[in-house]
Design an enzyme around this catalytic site. Structure first.
Site, PDB file in Angstrom:
ATOM      1  N   LYS A  93       0.800  -1.126   0.049  1.00  0.00           N
ATOM      2  CA  LYS A  93       0.023   0.098  -0.100  1.00  0.00           C
ATOM      3  C   LYS A  93       0.773   1.252  -0.027  1.00  0.00           C
ATOM      4  CE  LYS A  93      -4.503  -1.419   1.715  1.00  0.00           C
ATOM      5  NZ  LYS A  93      -4.540  -2.903   2.058  1.00  0.00           N
ATOM      6  N   GLU A 115     -10.341   7.159   4.171  1.00  0.00           N
ATOM      7  CA  GLU A 115     -10.925   6.427   5.265  1.00  0.00           C
ATOM      8  C   GLU A 115     -10.045   5.037   5.248  1.00  0.00           C
ATOM      9  OE1 GLU A 115     -11.733   6.596   1.887  1.00  0.00           O
ATOM     10  OE2 GLU A 115     -10.901   4.606   1.569  1.00  0.00           O
ATOM     11  N   SER A 381       1.661  -9.674  -1.250  1.00  0.00           N
ATOM     12  CA  SER A 381       1.362  -8.124  -1.063  1.00  0.00           C
ATOM     13  C   SER A 381       1.749  -7.798   0.298  1.00  0.00           C
ATOM     14  CB  SER A 381      -0.236  -7.991  -1.201  1.00  0.00           C
ATOM     15  OG  SER A 381      -0.989  -8.925  -0.451  1.00  0.00           O
TER      16      SER A 381
HETATM   17  C1  PLP Z   1      -5.088  -3.749   1.464  1.00  0.00           C
HETATM   18  C2  PLP Z   1      -4.436  -5.154   1.485  1.00  0.00           C
HETATM   19  C3  PLP Z   1      -5.029  -6.023   0.323  1.00  0.00           C
HETATM   20  C4  PLP Z   1      -6.205  -5.566  -0.576  1.00  0.00           C
HETATM   21  O1  PLP Z   1      -5.952  -4.692  -1.376  1.00  0.00           O
HETATM   22  P1  PLP Z   1      -5.699  -4.648  -2.971  1.00  0.00           P
HETATM   23  O2  PLP Z   1      -6.163  -3.120  -3.537  1.00  0.00           O
HETATM   24  O3  PLP Z   1      -6.876  -5.692  -3.584  1.00  0.00           O
HETATM   25  O4  PLP Z   1      -4.457  -4.948  -3.161  1.00  0.00           O
HETATM   26  C5  PLP Z   1      -4.189  -7.213  -0.068  1.00  0.00           C
HETATM   27  N1  PLP Z   1      -2.789  -7.256   0.726  1.00  0.00           N
HETATM   28  C6  PLP Z   1      -2.610  -6.736   1.842  1.00  0.00           C
HETATM   29  C7  PLP Z   1      -1.494  -7.067   2.698  1.00  0.00           C
HETATM   30  C8  PLP Z   1      -3.251  -5.461   2.040  1.00  0.00           C
HETATM   31  O5  PLP Z   1      -3.089  -4.800   3.132  1.00  0.00           O
END
Ligand code: PLP
Length: 398
Positions: A93, A115, A381
């Site tokens: 993010k 938000e 992610s």
């Molecule tokens: C917020 C988050 C997501 C989901 O958000 P996307 O916009 O779909 O990428 C996925 N993995 C992590 C670690 C997150 O914090």
């Protein structure tokens, strides 16, 4: 920039029939200003070189691409991870929050407003605000404030103001409304910063462009490590930002299969999952058109996932177009699949993944066992430290 990225979305922010901007006129005027500014500023040499320097010195990019030697030994295929868990703050993010913060600085803004649901976007944005010396106001439902206490503390430590939202269900949807209201009161000094490839134009495009670095790095690293491209690239899809980041790096390579993994949760009953690409119908929510999980009345359906970052009833408009075109396939992983991947990756590779990312890992484990010698690259992610207490209190150590 790739051919594909230059042509999507169109000038009105549509990806095919999805996206666009369905918002009140006063908000539209502000969005148009942000769009114009983004087109001119983001292409300037100063902006590009400052963002590049931030990526390297503050975020710790490039993050590595890693071959899961142990996990791949027991199955036939080869699993690789793009390590966004090693990006500063532990998830992807920050890639778009630093971009949004830098744009705010170039626009002379004083305050970032957003938000947050589980608090992940709030923490990343508060981090960007601290870096750029901007104020930060995060709107959060009272229910989420209680549930996500550590992230509330983090945001406050980073200097952000957390505004509790006490109407309706007191969760993400009300927090979005509240943040939009606050932004409309102060559009000159503040800028709204969305947390995924969702919302009205230009956000789905902007957030994708800021996440594109993940796909560019991963493609280069994978080629260097193996001398070829991966057979499949996969990522979890909530709003869809980490997926668009890695997919966009391979979208002009038709031989690379792209797979988005959504949460099928506890069951496929309404309220038990959040698989909007797989089971939704087109509709409008939060100012844009996308596949949307809806109840009998056409209202956004209640959603659930073990991973709070994935429980959103819609998905980014670009994903909807890519699904219709057949360029990206969408599949699901359940809570149980996710937990199995969470425990396995932790124990076998020494990497504790976020529950969100564990959905994509679960798909990779299945794919690798069914596809001998093929390779799959997963966007990991985020890291799972935030999920440890919940997982171990609820399911124990496996
Ligand atoms: C917020 C988050 C997501 C989901 O958000 P996307 O916009 O779909 O990428 C996925 N993995 C992590 C670690 C997150 O914090």
């Amino acid at each position: 920039m790739s051919t594909y990225l230059k042509t999507q979305p169109d000038e009105k922010g549509f990806f095919g029939e999805y996206g666009g901007s369905f918002i009140p006129p006063e908000l539209q005027a502000e969005m148009d200003k942000i769009t114009d500014a983004y087109y001119s500023i983001s292409k300037s040499h100063d902006f590009i070189s400052e963002l590049r320097s931030i990526r390297k010195h503050f975020q710790g990019r490039p993050t590595p691409t890693y071959f899961c030697r142990n996990m791949s030994r027991n199955i036939n295929g080869r699993i690789y991870l793009k390590r966004e868990d090693l990006n500063h703050t532990g998830a992807h993010k920050l890639n778009h929050c630093m971009g949004e913060g830098l744009l705010a600085k170039y626009l002379g803004k004083k305050k970032l407003i957003a938000e947050t649901g589980a608090g992940q976007h709030g923490v990343a944005l508060a981090t960007a605000a601290a870096y750029f010396g901007l104020e930060c106001e995060i709107h959060m439902g009272e229910v989420d404030i209680k549930k996500e206490h550590p992230n509330v503390v983090r945001m406050k430590l980073l200097g952000a103001t957390v505004v509790p939202v006490s109407h309706g269900l007191k969760t993400l949807k009300e927090a979005v409304d509240s943040a939009f209201q606050a932004y409309l009161k102060d559009p000159i000094t503040a800028i709204y910063c969305i947390g995924s490839v969702v919302g009205p134009h230009p956000f789905p495009m902007m957030v994708r462009d800021f996440q594109h670095v993940v796909g560019v790095e991963a493609r280069e690293q994978f080629l260097e490590m193996t001398g070829e491209l991966p057979d499949t690239v996969s990522a979890c899809v909530g709003g869809g930002s980490n997926a668009m980041g890695i997919f966009s790096g391979f979208i002009d390579d038709p031989q690379v299969r792209l797979v988005g993994v959504e949460p099928s949760g506890r069951s496929l009953k309404m309220g038990d999952h959040a698989a909007s690409m797989s089971y939704g119908k087109p509709g409008v929510l939060h100012g844009f058109r996308s596949y949307l999980l809806q109840d009998e009345k056409g209202e956004p359906a209640p959603v659930y996932s073990i991973a709070s970052g994935l429980d959103y009833p819609g998905s980014g408009p670009e994903h909807c177009m890519l699904k219709d075109k057949g360029r990206v396939e969408y599949t699901t992983a359940s809570d149980d699949d996710c937990l199995n991947a969470f425990y396995t990756l932790s124990k076998v590779e020494g990497i504790i993944p976020a529950l969100e990312s564990s959905h994509a890992v679960a798909y990779a484990m299945k794919y690798a066992s069914e596809n001998p010698r093929k390779s799959i690259l997963v966007n990991l992610s985020g890291r799972g430290d935030k999920d440890i207490d919940f997982v171990v209190d609820t399911y124990g150590i496996r």
